[in-house]
Scaffold this active site. Structure first.
Site, PDB file in Angstrom:
ATOM      1  N   LYS A  22       0.829  -1.203   0.000  1.00 42.27           N
ATOM      2  CA  LYS A  22       0.000   0.000   0.000  1.00 42.27           C
ATOM      3  C   LYS A  22       0.864   1.252   0.000  1.00 42.27           C
ATOM      4  CE  LYS A  22      -1.650   2.076   3.747  1.00 42.27           C
ATOM      5  NZ  LYS A  22      -1.591   3.560   3.575  1.00 42.27           N
ATOM      6  N   ASN A  23       1.862   1.294   0.880  1.00 38.32           N
ATOM      7  CA  ASN A  23       2.645   2.516   1.041  1.00 38.32           C
ATOM      8  C   ASN A  23       3.526   2.824  -0.173  1.00 38.32           C
ATOM      9  OD1 ASN A  23       1.524   2.989   3.543  1.00 38.32           O
ATOM     10  ND2 ASN A  23       3.188   2.027   4.683  1.00 38.32           N
ATOM     11  N   ARG A  92      -4.103  10.531   3.118  1.00 36.10           N
ATOM     12  CA  ARG A  92      -2.931  11.393   3.242  1.00 36.10           C
ATOM     13  C   ARG A  92      -2.075  11.363   1.987  1.00 36.10           C
ATOM     14  NH1 ARG A  92       0.022  14.185   6.896  1.00 36.10           N
ATOM     15  NH2 ARG A  92       2.290  14.112   6.765  1.00 36.10           N
ATOM     16  N   CYS A 116      -5.607   8.694   8.336  1.00 35.71           N
ATOM     17  CA  CYS A 116      -5.933   8.275   9.701  1.00 35.71           C
ATOM     18  C   CYS A 116      -5.509   9.320  10.722  1.00 35.71           C
ATOM     19  CB  CYS A 116      -5.232   6.955  10.030  1.00 35.71           C
ATOM     20  SG  CYS A 116      -5.893   5.535   9.142  1.00 35.71           S
ATOM     21  N   ARG A 121       0.961  14.763  12.235  1.00 32.54           N
ATOM     22  CA  ARG A 121       1.427  14.439  10.892  1.00 32.54           C
ATOM     23  C   ARG A 121       1.616  15.681  10.016  1.00 32.54           C
ATOM     24  NH1 ARG A 121      -2.172   9.581   8.677  1.00 32.54           N
ATOM     25  NH2 ARG A 121      -0.217   8.789   7.860  1.00 32.54           N
ATOM     26  N   ILE A 123       3.172  18.554   7.443  1.00 31.12           N
ATOM     27  CA  ILE A 123       3.891  18.424   6.169  1.00 31.12           C
ATOM     28  C   ILE A 123       4.976  19.495   6.067  1.00 31.12           C
ATOM     29  CG2 ILE A 123       1.954  17.319   4.996  1.00 31.12           C
ATOM     30  CD1 ILE A 123       1.424  20.006   3.580  1.00 31.12           C
ATOM     31  N   ASP A 304       4.040   1.123  11.799  1.00 35.44           N
ATOM     32  CA  ASP A 304       2.802   0.532  11.299  1.00 35.44           C
ATOM     33  C   ASP A 304       2.543  -0.866  11.840  1.00 35.44           C
ATOM     34  OD1 ASP A 304       2.094   2.761   9.884  1.00 35.44           O
ATOM     35  OD2 ASP A 304       2.579   1.970   7.914  1.00 35.44           O
ATOM     36  N   ARG A 396      -9.043   0.015   3.755  1.00 34.94           N
ATOM     37  CA  ARG A 396      -8.158   0.954   3.064  1.00 34.94           C
ATOM     38  C   ARG A 396      -6.794   0.347   2.783  1.00 34.94           C
ATOM     39  NH1 ARG A 396      -6.317   4.896   6.425  1.00 34.94           N
ATOM     40  NH2 ARG A 396      -4.966   5.365   4.666  1.00 34.94           N
TER      41      ARG A 396
END
Length: 417
Positions: A22-23, A92, A116, A121, A123, A304, A396
């Protein structure tokens, strides 16, 4: 809304094949916009995050074809227009579009990305990279307008080795004039996957996977083919499931070195693991001992997997300590585990888990993606039935999780409520 129901205490036997990461995929898809031709990405996971990115691609005018695990993207006719908040807030990773559009057109307008709620978080490191390369950033609430007369290579020192900031800086730098050097870059395998994709298009990137990345800007990026690496977090989650209730549970299509930190901790606990070139086989141990873990950037223990591992630590004899150094709000799973019978104390950035404790199924809520995975694992181990609400978070990030677990013996269903 959707709910997962799990009848616990069933052994998991057989094979689970790991999907594309996913990432990686959520960065590769936006990176495709930098190409001036058609690109193909294989091993794309079938998850809702990819659907959300696909929606943005189509909104911008890209031509997208999905055939099984292959995604073909033609962005030659896209229109650089504002990405509205109702789309960008879905995940995100939408901010990777911000970087690709800035790198290609030197102008982008969009809203702060969603995702999430696991902490602030910010930027700021991404914006630091933009500014270093010559962009002007205007923030109006959660709306960003970013312009550059010209993007020029520069030295960018990240205050922390952020995966997102590293990828975003690469995306902006690949078409900038001159050389960009990223110091204190993140080293995660997903970054190497993105850099390889861009190099296959014609970019000039070296050092991905190390703390120093060099990018020499090019004028044109063409067509290419790439493959998403196996998902090390999905692999780790199912490995933990094997340690909880597995009986020779085989996890295949993995890169073992990507999950070395987890393998070492599982062995330290006393879990039986058989390693192969691209697979591991795991069985639950009769007795496991508590351990101490601290989350770190790759190759350290991944944040994670912190929440999923917490479930396993409730079954270890003695006390375990888990320290979270990446996100400040990643213990939202703890109250739900406590409701199921766990004994866990929160102490700032650390949790203390006292075990072993019998888990009893009850009604719980997935507050975020990895918290949801933690509760699925708890449901597999618990006595009775566990009902997990708000499971859209889980869907997700885990492709076909219901089918994969059902195929190895879990009693798990997904229902509409």
């Amino acid at each position: 809304m959707k709910r997962i129901r799990i009848e616990g205490e069933h052994k998991l036997q057989g094979t689970i094949r790991i999907s594309g990461a996913k990432n990686s995929a959520v960065a590769l898809v936006p990176a495709s916009l930098l190409s001036d031709e058609i690109v193909k990405i294989d091993n794309i996971p079938n998850i809702s995050d990819i659907d959300a990115l696909n929606e943005i691609l189509i909104y911008l005018g890209a031509k997208v074809t999905r055939n099984g695990e292959i995604m073909e993207i033609d962005s030659s006719s896209i229109v650089n227009k504002e990405i509205p908040e109702e789309i960008s807030k879905k995940l995100r990773a939408s901010y990777y579009f911000m970087s690709s559009l800035l790198g290609k057109y030197k102008h982008v307008e969009m809203y702060f990305p969603g995702g999430c709620a696991i902490g602030a978080r910010p930027i700021d490191q991404t914006l630091k990279g933009y500014r270093a390369l010559g962009a002007t950033v205007i923030e109006e609430g959660n709306r960003f307008t970013i312009d550059a007369d010209e993007l020029k290579g520069a030295e960018v020192y990240l205050d922390m080795p952020s995966v997102g900031a590293t990828i975003n800086t690469i995306l902006v730098a690949v078409k900038a004039k001159g050389e960009t050097i990223i110091e204190n870059a993140a080293k995660e395998p997903e970054i190497v996957n993105v850099a390889t994709f861009l190099n296959n298009m014609g970019a000039k990137i070296t050092g991905a996977g190390t703390s120093t990345i060099r990018i020499t800007g090019v004028d044109y990026l063409g067509s290419c083919f790439t493959e998403v690496i196996p998902d090390r977090i999905e692999a780790g989650t199912y490995m933990i499931a094997g340690a909880l209730v597995g009986e020779n549970l085989r996890i295949e299509n993995i890169i073992p070195e990507h999950v070395d930190s987890l393998i070492n901790k599982l062995k330290e606990m006393g879990v039986s693991i058989k390693e192969e070139r691209d697979a591991v086989t795991i069985s639950a141990a009769e007795k496991m001992k508590g351990v101490s873990i601290k989350t770190l950037g790759y190759p350290g223990f991944p944040t994670d997997l912190q929440q999923p591992l917490t479930t396993l630590l409730t079954q270890c004899t003695g006390n375990s300590v888990l320290e979270e150094t990446i996100y400040e709000n990643r213990f939202q799973n703890v109250p739900h585990l406590v409701n199921m019978g766990a004994s866990i104390d929160i102490d700032g950035k650390k949790i203390h888990i006292h075990g072993p404790r019998e888990l009893i199924g009850c009604e719980v809520v997935a507050t975020d993606l990895r918290a949801g995975a933690c509760l699925v694992l708890a449901g597999l181990k618990a006595k009775g039935e566990t009902r997990i609400d708000n499971v859209e978070h889980v869907l997700r990030g885990y492709e076909n999780i219901i089918e994969k677990l059902t195929n190895v013996g879990a009693k798990i269903t997904l229902e509409e409520i």
